[in-house]
Structures are given as C-alpha cells and as structure tokens.
Design an enzyme around this catalytic site. Structure first.
Site, PDB file in Angstrom:
ATOM      1  N   ALA A   1       1.368  -5.519  -1.483  1.00 35.80           N
ATOM      2  CA  ALA A   1       2.774  -5.801  -2.173  1.00 35.80           C
ATOM      3  C   ALA A   1       3.035  -7.138  -2.435  1.00 35.80           C
ATOM      4  CB  ALA A   1       3.807  -5.023  -0.906  1.00 35.80           C
TER       5      ALA A   1
ATOM      6  N   GLY B   1      -2.570  -3.758   5.301  1.00 32.53           N
ATOM      7  CA  GLY B   1      -3.016  -3.668   3.904  1.00 32.53           C
ATOM      8  C   GLY B   1      -1.817  -3.440   3.001  1.00 32.53           C
ATOM      9  N   CYS B   2      -0.804  -2.773   3.400  1.00 35.38           N
ATOM     10  CA  CYS B   2       0.451  -2.586   2.592  1.00 35.38           C
ATOM     11  C   CYS B   2       1.204  -3.895   2.176  1.00 35.38           C
ATOM     12  CB  CYS B   2       1.271  -1.480   3.174  1.00 35.38           C
ATOM     13  SG  CYS B   2       0.627   0.021   3.392  1.00 35.38           S
ATOM     14  N   THR B   3       1.027  -4.833   3.214  1.00 36.98           N
ATOM     15  CA  THR B   3       1.675  -6.075   3.029  1.00 36.98           C
ATOM     16  C   THR B   3       0.718  -6.818   2.054  1.00 36.98           C
ATOM     17  OG1 THR B   3       2.719  -6.092   5.374  1.00 36.98           O
ATOM     18  CG2 THR B   3       2.084  -8.097   4.083  1.00 36.98           C
TER      19      THR B   3
END
Length: 152
Positions: free
Chosen positions: A49, A44-46
């Site tokens: 970003a 999710g963070c990738t």
C-alpha cells in the site's frame, strides 16, 4: 470462474474507508489498478500500500485510478489509510464476494491472495499479476504496464 485478460471487469459496488460507494460501472473512464491484498496493517500489505502511495503521482500522470481491496471493514481501512497517508480508496469486501467473483485465489487454502488487475479505460482487464510474498512488485508491475498503455 476467474476473471482473465480480455474479460470485462465484473459489475461491483463496494464501500471505501470513507463510506463512499465505489462502482466498477460508475467510475471515470480511466485505467484502473485494482489491487487485492490480504489484510490491513500486516508487513507485506503495508509495504504494498505504501508503494502505491509513493508512486501515486506517477499513476495519476499515467491517467490511472488506484483502488485497494481487502476483506477488512471500513473502520480498519480508515485507520490504515490515515496511519500511512494512503491517497486512494480502500474497498471493504466483507465476506470476500468480489474476491470470489474475480477468482482471486487463496494461498494454502487459507491466506487471501495478493493479485493486481489492470483494466483499461473501457473496463477490460489488460493485465493480471499475482505474487503473495512481494507486495512492492505489484506497484512496479502496474507502473510498467500502464506506461506501455500510454506509449501505445
């Protein structure tokens, strides 16, 4: 106490992935997209970003800076930024002091929250968006809000 819409960004200085100190008070007089995410290199963070990366030119057109923040250290941030060609600073909030100062909640008391703050050129928070599960939604939300800034 959590930062709310209409509040000034609190004063902070954190190191980014390149060892550069980034300060809320020493930044350019431009709008700031400050996105808190749980952890480098998670799916999710990738996605979040990379969404900010893919829309980075648009944020620049809108006159905004983009800064990411997580509790990961500079080495982790540097690897993450290099792996995905992230063109913006990733601030290392070791100990989560800024996260706590801003009032970014934890989910289920364990998982660091995913919250995006948009501050105007004077450092006043104009929008807050929280959604742990949909990182890319933060990009779309920030772009919409900043578009309204420039249209006003």
């Amino acid at each position: 106490m959590a930062v709310s819409i209409g509040d000034a960004l609190p004063s902070f200085s954190l190191e980014d992935q390149d060892g550069i100190m980034r300060s809320s008070m020493g930044r350019d007089k431009r709008p700031l997209v400050l996105f808190f995410y749980p952890k480098d290199d998670t799916p999710g963070c990738t996605a979040e970003a990379c969404g900010f990366r893919d829309s980075f030119a648009r944020f620049q057109e809108l006159g905004a800076e983009v800064w990411g923040v997580s509790g990961d250290d500079n080495v982790s941030h540097r690897r993450f930024a290099e792996r995905y060609n992230l063109p913006f600073p990733l601030l290392s909030d070791r100990g989560n002091a800024l996260r706590q100062l801003m009032g970014v909640p934890k989910t289920l008391g364990l998982i660091p929250g995913r919250v995006t703050y948009i501050a105007d050129a004077d450092g006043v928070v104009r929008h807050i968006f929280s959604n742990l599960l949909d990182g890319p939604a933060h990009v779309a939300e920030a772009e919409q809000v900043l578009s309204r800034f420039t249209a006003a």
